[in-house]
Design a protein around this motif. Structure first.
Motif, PDB file in Angstrom:
ATOM      1  N   GLU A 159      41.702  52.857  51.666  1.00 15.42           N
ATOM      2  CA  GLU A 159      42.822  51.921  51.704  1.00 15.42           C
ATOM      3  C   GLU A 159      43.774  52.104  50.526  1.00 15.42           C
ATOM      4  O   GLU A 159      44.971  51.839  50.619  1.00 15.42           O
ATOM      5  N   HIS A 160      43.241  52.586  49.390  1.00 11.09           N
ATOM      6  CA  HIS A 160      44.053  52.613  48.181  1.00 11.09           C
ATOM      7  C   HIS A 160      44.969  53.839  48.078  1.00 11.09           C
ATOM      8  O   HIS A 160      45.823  53.882  47.186  1.00 11.09           O
ATOM      9  N   ALA A 176      49.612  54.373  44.561  1.00  9.62           N
ATOM     10  CA  ALA A 176      48.307  54.122  45.171  1.00  9.62           C
ATOM     11  C   ALA A 176      47.924  52.667  44.944  1.00  9.62           C
ATOM     12  O   ALA A 176      48.290  52.055  43.936  1.00  9.62           O
ATOM     13  N   GLY A 177      47.159  52.117  45.878  1.00  3.97           N
ATOM     14  CA  GLY A 177      46.688  50.740  45.733  1.00  3.97           C
ATOM     15  C   GLY A 177      47.038  49.904  46.949  1.00  3.97           C
ATOM     16  O   GLY A 177      48.197  49.878  47.391  1.00  3.97           O
ATOM     17  N   TYR A 178      46.030  49.242  47.512  1.00  4.88           N
ATOM     18  CA  TYR A 178      46.224  48.346  48.663  1.00  4.88           C
ATOM     19  C   TYR A 178      46.445  46.940  48.117  1.00  4.88           C
ATOM     20  O   TYR A 178      45.523  46.348  47.547  1.00  4.88           O
ATOM     21  N   PRO A 179      47.648  46.388  48.246  1.00  4.70           N
ATOM     22  CA  PRO A 179      47.971  45.139  47.550  1.00  4.70           C
ATOM     23  C   PRO A 179      47.025  43.984  47.840  1.00  4.70           C
ATOM     24  O   PRO A 179      46.679  43.223  46.924  1.00  4.70           O
ATOM     25  N   ARG A 180      46.589  43.801  49.088  1.00  6.90           N
ATOM     26  CA  ARG A 180      45.746  42.635  49.379  1.00  6.90           C
ATOM     27  C   ARG A 180      44.444  42.667  48.593  1.00  6.90           C
ATOM     28  O   ARG A 180      43.934  41.629  48.159  1.00  6.90           O
ATOM     29  N   ALA A 181      43.886  43.881  48.402  1.00  9.25           N
ATOM     30  CA  ALA A 181      42.617  43.984  47.688  1.00  9.25           C
ATOM     31  C   ALA A 181      42.777  43.848  46.184  1.00  9.25           C
ATOM     32  O   ALA A 181      41.796  43.606  45.485  1.00  9.25           O
ATOM     33  N   LEU A 182      44.018  44.003  45.689  1.00  6.61           N
ATOM     34  CA  LEU A 182      44.219  44.063  44.243  1.00  6.61           C
ATOM     35  C   LEU A 182      44.977  42.865  43.679  1.00  6.61           C
ATOM     36  O   LEU A 182      45.268  42.830  42.487  1.00  6.61           O
ATOM     37  N   THR A 183      45.305  41.885  44.515  1.00  6.11           N
ATOM     38  CA  THR A 183      45.983  40.711  43.984  1.00  6.11           C
ATOM     39  C   THR A 183      45.018  39.881  43.139  1.00  6.11           C
ATOM     40  O   THR A 183      43.866  39.663  43.533  1.00  6.11           O
ATOM     41  N   PRO A 184      45.439  39.421  41.969  1.00  2.06           N
ATOM     42  CA  PRO A 184      44.542  38.626  41.107  1.00  2.06           C
ATOM     43  C   PRO A 184      44.032  37.349  41.773  1.00  2.06           C
ATOM     44  O   PRO A 184      42.988  36.832  41.389  1.00  2.06           O
ATOM     45  N   ASN A 185      44.759  36.843  42.762  1.00  5.04           N
ATOM     46  CA  ASN A 185      44.320  35.611  43.425  1.00  5.04           C
ATOM     47  C   ASN A 185      43.319  35.858  44.553  1.00  5.04           C
ATOM     48  O   ASN A 185      42.896  34.908  45.213  1.00  5.04           O
ATOM     49  N   ARG A 186      42.963  37.110  44.791  1.00  4.80           N
ATOM     50  CA  ARG A 186      41.927  37.392  45.794  1.00  4.80           C
ATOM     51  C   ARG A 186      40.559  37.179  45.157  1.00  4.80           C
ATOM     52  O   ARG A 186      40.033  38.037  44.459  1.00  4.80           O
ATOM     53  N   ARG A 187      39.988  36.049  45.414  1.00  9.62           N
ATOM     54  CA  ARG A 187      38.672  35.688  44.886  1.00  9.62           C
ATOM     55  C   ARG A 187      38.173  34.498  45.692  1.00  9.62           C
ATOM     56  O   ARG A 187      38.954  33.871  46.422  1.00  9.62           O
ATOM     57  N   PRO A 188      36.898  34.172  45.604  1.00 11.70           N
ATOM     58  CA  PRO A 188      36.427  32.974  46.313  1.00 11.70           C
ATOM     59  C   PRO A 188      37.240  31.750  45.891  1.00 11.70           C
ATOM     60  O   PRO A 188      37.600  31.583  44.731  1.00 11.70           O
ATOM     61  N   TYR A 189      37.513  30.913  46.877  1.00  9.28           N
ATOM     62  CA  TYR A 189      38.306  29.712  46.614  1.00  9.28           C
ATOM     63  C   TYR A 189      37.426  28.605  46.045  1.00  9.28           C
ATOM     64  O   TYR A 189      36.324  28.362  46.552  1.00  9.28           O
ATOM     65  N   ARG A 190      37.929  27.913  45.041  1.00  5.78           N
ATOM     66  CA  ARG A 190      37.244  26.721  44.556  1.00  5.78           C
ATOM     67  C   ARG A 190      37.542  25.581  45.528  1.00  5.78           C
ATOM     68  O   ARG A 190      38.695  25.323  45.874  1.00  5.78           O
ATOM     69  N   THR A 191      36.486  24.932  45.990  1.00  7.71           N
ATOM     70  CA  THR A 191      36.625  23.754  46.847  1.00  7.71           C
ATOM     71  C   THR A 191      36.396  22.498  46.012  1.00  7.71           C
ATOM     72  O   THR A 191      36.225  22.571  44.793  1.00  7.71           O
ATOM     73  N   ALA A 192      36.362  21.341  46.682  1.00  6.10           N
ATOM     74  CA  ALA A 192      36.155  20.093  45.952  1.00  6.10           C
ATOM     75  C   ALA A 192      34.775  20.021  45.318  1.00  6.10           C
ATOM     76  O   ALA A 192      34.579  19.264  44.353  1.00  6.10           O
ATOM     77  N   ASP A 193      33.813  20.821  45.830  1.00  4.68           N
ATOM     78  CA  ASP A 193      32.455  20.740  45.276  1.00  4.68           C
ATOM     79  C   ASP A 193      31.779  22.096  45.080  1.00  4.68           C
ATOM     80  O   ASP A 193      30.571  22.156  44.872  1.00  4.68           O
ATOM     81  N   GLY A 194      32.507  23.186  45.149  1.00  2.00           N
ATOM     82  CA  GLY A 194      31.867  24.502  44.983  1.00  2.00           C
ATOM     83  C   GLY A 194      32.855  25.623  45.228  1.00  2.00           C
ATOM     84  O   GLY A 194      34.012  25.547  44.816  1.00  2.00           O
ATOM     85  N   TYR A 195      32.381  26.655  45.937  1.00  2.00           N
ATOM     86  CA  TYR A 195      33.216  27.821  46.218  1.00  2.00           C
ATOM     87  C   TYR A 195      33.047  28.243  47.674  1.00  2.00           C
ATOM     88  O   TYR A 195      31.992  28.022  48.292  1.00  2.00           O
TER      89      TYR A 195
END
Length: 385
Positions: free
Chosen positions: A212-213, A226-245
């Motif tokens: 992909e990259h 080179a680089g696939y933007p969706r995989a490299l965005t800093p905001n791509r990570r598990p989402y914090r929910t009201a009580d966890g991830y």
């Protein structure tokens, strides 16, 4: 040891150590091959790198060497080299993980092995291809991750270069060695011809990362970096929910429409209505979703997202895998008896309707099968076992 599976009847002489090569031959053993692991007198270093029930039987070693037989040979001695030549003469596959110069010094390069057994499939598991200037550089997973761009990609996500939390280069190269070896076996089945196979960890991981990259660099002239933007965005990570991830991917247009219709976030306007538009503003999309997912609990989101057929999972621990309902129901774990009691192995992740693989047995103690295996060979000239 009873061998079942699609590779039943295939004999493998295994001169590999650590993880890349042993993982390759572990998969072959699970699929029915008779794998003879040839170790030096001190054993494979992986025997000593993690917790185990006795010295030389670490968890990592036990997992990637299950179902094999261990033969101790000192290949610097004439009798050890002669015994290996006798094993090779009766084998289908020869796999090693030494650097090219080292295996050549021992007298077991491809030309010497093919002279003993012209039909053999000879698989080299290297750090770097011998066709380049780095041919004889030593390599481990960490250094190959660095060479193929993984820490740089992690830096784009976190601000600091980092390895991923798994020895991915070793394992991906090991799986690549399996398919390369079995392809060569398929060719031999049709033609009778053996051949030499090379699997280099760095080249394998470069190919893996560039799936992909490669992106705009595929084209000549380049259309972008080179680089696939969706995989490299800093905001791509598990989402914090009201009580966890929570891990979730609201990706294609059908999923996006369902999510927006159910949740009705005020920020989800026509500028984000198509996949192409979202891809062009992917960091904004992740940031907006992050704010929205913080508004409900993990269970609330899982219930809704699964109703909408949007991929979503809680963030689980490694220990959680051993209690996972899906893995239990699919028969993923297999219990094997050993001298230390039952062992619960992660079994083959593939399924065959006619030739199912299975774990043939526990990992061997160092040299446990030397007498049995060598006792069945014709005595080499001048050898004293």
């Amino acid at each position: 040891m009873e061998h079942t599976g699609p590779l039943s009847g295939v004999r493998v002489v295994d001169l590999t150590a650590m993880v890349m090569g042993p993982y390759c031959t572990q998969i072959m053993a699970d699929m029915g091959a008779d794998v003879i692991k040839v170790e030096p007198p001190g054993g494979d270093d992986t025997r000593y790198i993690s917790v185990g029930p006795e010295p030389g039987m670490s968890g990592v070693f036990v997992n990637v060497n299950r179902g094999k037989r261990s033969v101790v040979l000192d290949l610097r001695r004439p009798d050890g080299a002669a015994a290996l030549r006798a094993l090779i003469a009766d084998a289908d596959v020869f796999v090693h993980s030494m650097r090219g110069a080292a295996i050549a010094r021992l007298g077991f390069g491809y030309a010497e092995v093919a002279a003993l057994n012209p039909g053999i499939v000879y698989t080299n598991c290297y750090g770097y291809s011998r066709r380049g200037p780095d041919a004889d550089r030593p390599a481990y997973d960490d250094t190959v991750q660095a060479d193929c761009g993984i820490p740089a990609a992690q830096q784009m996500l976190t601000g600091t270069p980092g390895y991923v939390g798994s020895i991915v280069a070793d394992k991906i190269a090991g799986m690549t060695a399996v398919y390369a070896t079995t392809m060569a076996l398929f060719h031999r089945e049709r033609t009778g011809e053996g051949q030499e196979v090379e699997v280099a960890m760095f080249e394998t991981m470069a190919a893996f990362m560039l799936v992909e990259h490669a992106n705009g660099m595929l084209f000549d002239p380049p259309l972008g970096p080179a680089g696939y933007p969706r995989a490299l965005t800093p905001n791509r990570r598990p989402y914090r929910t009201a009580d966890g991830y929570l891990a979730a991917l609201v990706y294609n247009d059908k999923q996006w429409s369902a999510f927006v219709g159910a949740v009705q976030p005020a920020w989800a306007g026509p500028e984000l209505a198509t996949l192409a538009r979202r891809a062009a503003r992917i960091d904004e999309v992740y940031a907006r979703l992050s704010d929205t997912f913080a508004e409900r609990t993990t269970d609330e989101w899982l219930k809704l997202l699964r109703e909408l057929q949007i991929p979503a999972s809680p963030v689980r621990s490694l220990d959680d895998l051993f209690e996972n309902e899906q893995l239990a129901a699919s028969g993923f774990f297999q219990t094997v008896e050993s001298p230390h009691g039952p062992l619960r192995f992660p079994g083959p992740p593939t399924w065959f309707s006619r030739t199912p693989g299975r774990i043939a047995g526990p990992a061997p103690r160092l040299g446990a099968d030397t007498d049995e295996v060598l006792g069945r060979l014709p005595a080499p000239d001048g050898a004293d076992r």
